[in-house]
Design a protein around this motif. Structure first.
Motif, PDB file in Angstrom:
ATOM      1  N   VAL A  31       0.840  -1.194   0.000  1.00 16.61           N
ATOM      2  CA  VAL A  31       0.000   0.000   0.000  1.00 16.61           C
ATOM      3  C   VAL A  31       0.870   1.238   0.000  1.00 16.61           C
ATOM      4  O   VAL A  31       0.669   2.179  -0.764  1.00 16.61           O
ATOM      5  CB  VAL A  31      -0.944   0.001   1.228  1.00 16.61           C
ATOM      6  CG1 VAL A  31      -1.663   1.329   1.333  1.00 16.61           C
ATOM      7  CG2 VAL A  31      -1.941  -1.141   1.127  1.00 16.61           C
ATOM      8  N   GLU A  32       1.897   1.248   0.869  1.00 14.33           N
ATOM      9  CA  GLU A  32       2.783   2.400   0.936  1.00 14.33           C
ATOM     10  C   GLU A  32       3.649   2.499  -0.311  1.00 14.33           C
ATOM     11  O   GLU A  32       3.995   3.573  -0.772  1.00 14.33           O
ATOM     12  CB  GLU A  32       3.640   2.327   2.198  1.00 14.33           C
ATOM     13  CG  GLU A  32       2.808   2.505   3.464  1.00 14.33           C
ATOM     14  CD  GLU A  32       3.623   2.357   4.727  1.00 14.33           C
ATOM     15  OE1 GLU A  32       4.700   1.760   4.657  1.00 14.33           O
ATOM     16  OE2 GLU A  32       3.167   2.833   5.773  1.00 14.33           O
ATOM     17  N   SER A  34       2.792   1.796  -3.250  1.00 15.27           N
ATOM     18  CA  SER A  34       1.995   2.369  -4.325  1.00 15.27           C
ATOM     19  C   SER A  34       1.677   3.832  -4.059  1.00 15.27           C
ATOM     20  O   SER A  34       0.894   4.439  -4.794  1.00 15.27           O
ATOM     21  CB  SER A  34       0.695   1.577  -4.486  1.00 15.27           C
ATOM     22  OG  SER A  34      -0.109   1.716  -3.318  1.00 15.27           O
ATOM     23  N   ALA A  36       0.279   5.086  -1.189  1.00 16.78           N
ATOM     24  CA  ALA A  36      -0.964   5.253  -0.446  1.00 16.78           C
ATOM     25  C   ALA A  36      -0.780   4.849   1.005  1.00 16.78           C
ATOM     26  O   ALA A  36       0.180   4.174   1.366  1.00 16.78           O
ATOM     27  CB  ALA A  36      -2.074   4.415  -1.084  1.00 16.78           C
ATOM     28  N   LYS A  37      -1.708   5.316   1.840  1.00 22.41           N
ATOM     29  CA  LYS A  37      -1.713   4.913   3.250  1.00 22.41           C
ATOM     30  C   LYS A  37      -3.158   4.842   3.710  1.00 22.41           C
ATOM     31  O   LYS A  37      -4.061   5.426   3.091  1.00 22.41           O
ATOM     32  CB  LYS A  37      -0.917   5.896   4.102  1.00 22.41           C
ATOM     33  CG  LYS A  37      -1.491   7.299   4.155  1.00 22.41           C
ATOM     34  CD  LYS A  37      -0.647   8.209   5.048  1.00 22.41           C
ATOM     35  CE  LYS A  37      -1.219   9.629   5.087  1.00 22.41           C
ATOM     36  NZ  LYS A  37      -0.404  10.531   5.940  1.00 22.41           N
ATOM     37  N   ASN A  38      -3.378   4.141   4.796  1.00 28.89           N
ATOM     38  CA  ASN A  38      -4.720   4.011   5.350  1.00 28.89           C
ATOM     39  C   ASN A  38      -4.913   4.958   6.527  1.00 28.89           C
ATOM     40  O   ASN A  38      -4.023   5.107   7.370  1.00 28.89           O
ATOM     41  CB  ASN A  38      -4.979   2.577   5.807  1.00 28.89           C
ATOM     42  CG  ASN A  38      -5.110   1.615   4.638  1.00 28.89           C
ATOM     43  OD1 ASN A  38      -5.715   1.958   3.625  1.00 28.89           O
ATOM     44  ND2 ASN A  38      -4.542   0.433   4.764  1.00 28.89           N
ATOM     45  N   THR A  40      -8.122   6.306   9.414  1.00 30.42           N
ATOM     46  CA  THR A  40      -9.480   6.127   9.929  1.00 30.42           C
ATOM     47  C   THR A  40     -10.055   7.510  10.163  1.00 30.42           C
ATOM     48  O   THR A  40      -9.503   8.293  10.950  1.00 30.42           O
ATOM     49  CB  THR A  40      -9.476   5.330  11.245  1.00 30.42           C
ATOM     50  OG1 THR A  40      -8.880   4.053  11.007  1.00 30.42           O
ATOM     51  CG2 THR A  40     -10.893   5.147  11.759  1.00 30.42           C
ATOM     52  N   ASN A  46     -12.453   3.384   7.442  1.00 39.28           N
ATOM     53  CA  ASN A  46     -11.060   3.165   7.038  1.00 39.28           C
ATOM     54  C   ASN A  46     -10.927   3.502   5.557  1.00 39.28           C
ATOM     55  O   ASN A  46     -11.636   2.942   4.721  1.00 39.28           O
ATOM     56  CB  ASN A  46     -10.650   1.714   7.291  1.00 39.28           C
ATOM     57  CG  ASN A  46      -9.157   1.522   7.131  1.00 39.28           C
ATOM     58  OD1 ASN A  46      -8.708   1.037   6.098  1.00 39.28           O
ATOM     59  ND2 ASN A  46      -8.388   1.895   8.143  1.00 39.28           N
ATOM     60  N   ILE A  47     -10.035   4.448   5.254  1.00 38.62           N
ATOM     61  CA  ILE A  47      -9.925   4.974   3.891  1.00 38.62           C
ATOM     62  C   ILE A  47      -8.468   4.939   3.445  1.00 38.62           C
ATOM     63  O   ILE A  47      -7.555   5.191   4.235  1.00 38.62           O
ATOM     64  CB  ILE A  47     -10.408   6.435   3.835  1.00 38.62           C
ATOM     65  CG1 ILE A  47     -11.757   6.587   4.511  1.00 38.62           C
ATOM     66  CG2 ILE A  47     -10.460   6.941   2.411  1.00 38.62           C
ATOM     67  CD1 ILE A  47     -11.993   7.978   4.999  1.00 38.62           C
ATOM     68  N   GLU A  48      -8.289   4.649   2.194  1.00 36.83           N
ATOM     69  CA  GLU A  48      -6.954   4.710   1.597  1.00 36.83           C
ATOM     70  C   GLU A  48      -6.784   6.064   0.927  1.00 36.83           C
ATOM     71  O   GLU A  48      -7.586   6.452   0.073  1.00 36.83           O
ATOM     72  CB  GLU A  48      -6.783   3.581   0.577  1.00 36.83           C
ATOM     73  CG  GLU A  48      -5.371   3.469   0.019  1.00 36.83           C
ATOM     74  CD  GLU A  48      -5.237   2.324  -0.958  1.00 36.83           C
ATOM     75  OE1 GLU A  48      -5.244   2.590  -2.182  1.00 36.83           O
ATOM     76  OE2 GLU A  48      -5.151   1.160  -0.505  1.00 36.83           O
ATOM     77  N   GLN A  51      -0.172   8.816  -0.032  1.00 34.53           N
ATOM     78  CA  GLN A  51       0.850   8.996   0.994  1.00 34.53           C
ATOM     79  C   GLN A  51       1.254  10.463   1.116  1.00 34.53           C
ATOM     80  O   GLN A  51       1.467  10.986   2.192  1.00 34.53           O
ATOM     81  CB  GLN A  51       2.079   8.134   0.641  1.00 34.53           C
ATOM     82  CG  GLN A  51       3.192   8.151   1.672  1.00 34.53           C
ATOM     83  CD  GLN A  51       2.877   7.273   2.862  1.00 34.53           C
ATOM     84  OE1 GLN A  51       2.040   6.386   2.769  1.00 34.53           O
ATOM     85  NE2 GLN A  51       3.527   7.528   3.982  1.00 34.53           N
ATOM     86  N   PRO A 148     -10.862   9.927  -2.487  1.00 33.29           N
ATOM     87  CA  PRO A 148     -11.266   9.610  -1.105  1.00 33.29           C
ATOM     88  C   PRO A 148     -11.980  10.779  -0.429  1.00 33.29           C
ATOM     89  O   PRO A 148     -11.550  11.931  -0.537  1.00 33.29           O
ATOM     90  CB  PRO A 148      -9.926   9.319  -0.401  1.00 33.29           C
ATOM     91  CG  PRO A 148      -8.939   9.105  -1.496  1.00 33.29           C
ATOM     92  CD  PRO A 148      -9.398   9.915  -2.655  1.00 33.29           C
TER      93      PRO A 148
END
Length: 368
Positions: A31-32, A34, A36-38, A40, A46-48, A51, A148
């Motif tokens: 995820v990182e 690519s 991106a990070k998650n 809340t 919980n959303i992506e 980064q 998002p």
């Protein structure tokens, strides 16, 4: 010799395996990788998100104001249009930000215009009641598709705004500025809490909040729009028990204001302020007779109300100085104003500019 070679090959193989394992262990997750990070959000979703965020929009002015205060370079559009007077205190590189509307009082947002601004995320304001929040956010998300939508608790109460400021700072990569704004807020909240608690009921000054160009609309005690009066220990003459605690305001008559006869009048309307001292219908009121009418500074955001949000943080010391100047002689409003504008409005004021703003609000030079 052959045995020794096998041992060496085995050792090399082990080292290669260890090296690969170490690399995999230390490398961020896919995820990182690519970008991106998650996170809340404040609805527990919980959303992506990317980064690194470079473009942010919000669906309401209070949220947009927070983003502007923390990281204006990341704000890609507004829910309002800067006026010429507001632009005086806005760096020129932000003058051209487009107005794409939003979903608040005016409900004039355009999904197409929001999407056209190509944001990395959209910040959506949620209220404290929770009623309808999830369905609204889900609707926004469906309209925005892959962009998002991050739900953030509303920032309309100056005593509750810290959590939302810190959360937005974390999400958009502006933690340092967020903490600095929270520290500023807490400093003056602590001071007014302490001093207002020491006021006896007979020592409290009566205050009328005059809205509209005729001054005959108001918000009673307990309303978010007049919260700074309550906060610093002023006695709002429009008591919520008799006027109704409404966010939209209530109409009153000049006869009612004369009957209340407030010690202080605060307004956010320049037209009303410009004429109140020359209007005979107001002349018998103590606040007018004693030259105790005050106009909230306007630019780039009002200090007292409309919108209610992080912009009214500087209104805390200002309102304290307006209502109880003798109790807040330790606050140097010139320095406070320069600090706030430099750190959060990204505009460096001279001493004279800060004085001009404060004197224009009705503060006496001896009380600055």
């Amino acid at each position: 010799m052959e045995k020794k070679s096998k041992i060496i090959i085995l050792i090399l193989a082990i080292l290669i395996v260890i090296g690969i394992s170490t690399h995999l262990f230390l490398t961020p997750s896919t995820v990182e990788n690519s970008g991106a990070k998650n996170v809340t959000d404040m609805l527990g979703r919980n959303i992506e998100i990317p980064q690194s965020l470079n473009k942010v929009v919000a669906t309401s002015p209070p949220m947009t104001t927070v983003v502007y205060m923390l990281a204006p370079e990341k704000l890609t559009a507004l829910n309002f249009q800067w006026t010429d007077s507001e632009k005086v205190y806005v760096p020129s590189k932000y003058h051209g930000l487009p107005n794409i509307g939003g979903w608040y009082g005016t409900q004039d947002g355009s999904y197409e215009e929001f999407i056209a601004s190509e944001p990395d995320i959209v910040i959506e304001s949620i209220d404290e009641s929770g009623d309808g929040n999830l369905s609204t956010v889900n609707e926004r998300q469906s309209k925005f598709g892959k962009i998002p939508v991050v739900a953030v608790r509303d920032t309309t109460h100056v005593e509750k705004v810290d959590e939302s400021i810190l959360f937005i700072g974390e999400v958009i990569g502006a933690k340092g500025n967020a903490q600095k704004l929270v520290d500023f807020n807490d400093k003056y909240l602590d001071e007014v809490h302490k001093k207002s608690a020491q006021l006896s009921d007979k020592d409290k000054k009566t205050v009328y909040y005059a809205e509209g160009n005729d001054g005959l609309k108001t918000n009673p005690s307990g309303s978010v729009h007049g919260q700074l009066i309550d906060l610093v220990g002023g006695k709002n003459v429009a008591n919520s028990s008799s006027q109704g605690n409404t966010s939209s305001g209530v109409q009153v008559s000049i006869e009612q204001v004369i009957k209340w006869n407030p010690d202080i009048i605060i307004t956010t309307d320049p037209d009303f302020y410009a004429k109140v001292y020359n209007d005979s219908s107001w002349s018998s009121i103590n606040a007018v007779k004693n030259h105790e009418v005050y106009l909230s500074p306007q630019s780039p955001f009002k200090w007292f109300d409309r919108p209610v949000g992080a912009n009214i943080i500087i209104g805390v010391p200002w309102t304290a100085k307006v209502i109880y100047p003798d109790k807040y002689t330790d606050i140097d409003m010139v320095s406070v104003t320069k600090e706030f504008y430099s750190n959060f409005y990204h505009y460096d004021l001279s001493d004279e500019q800060a004085k001009e703003i404060l004197l224009g609000s009705g503060l006496k030079e001896t009380n600055l």
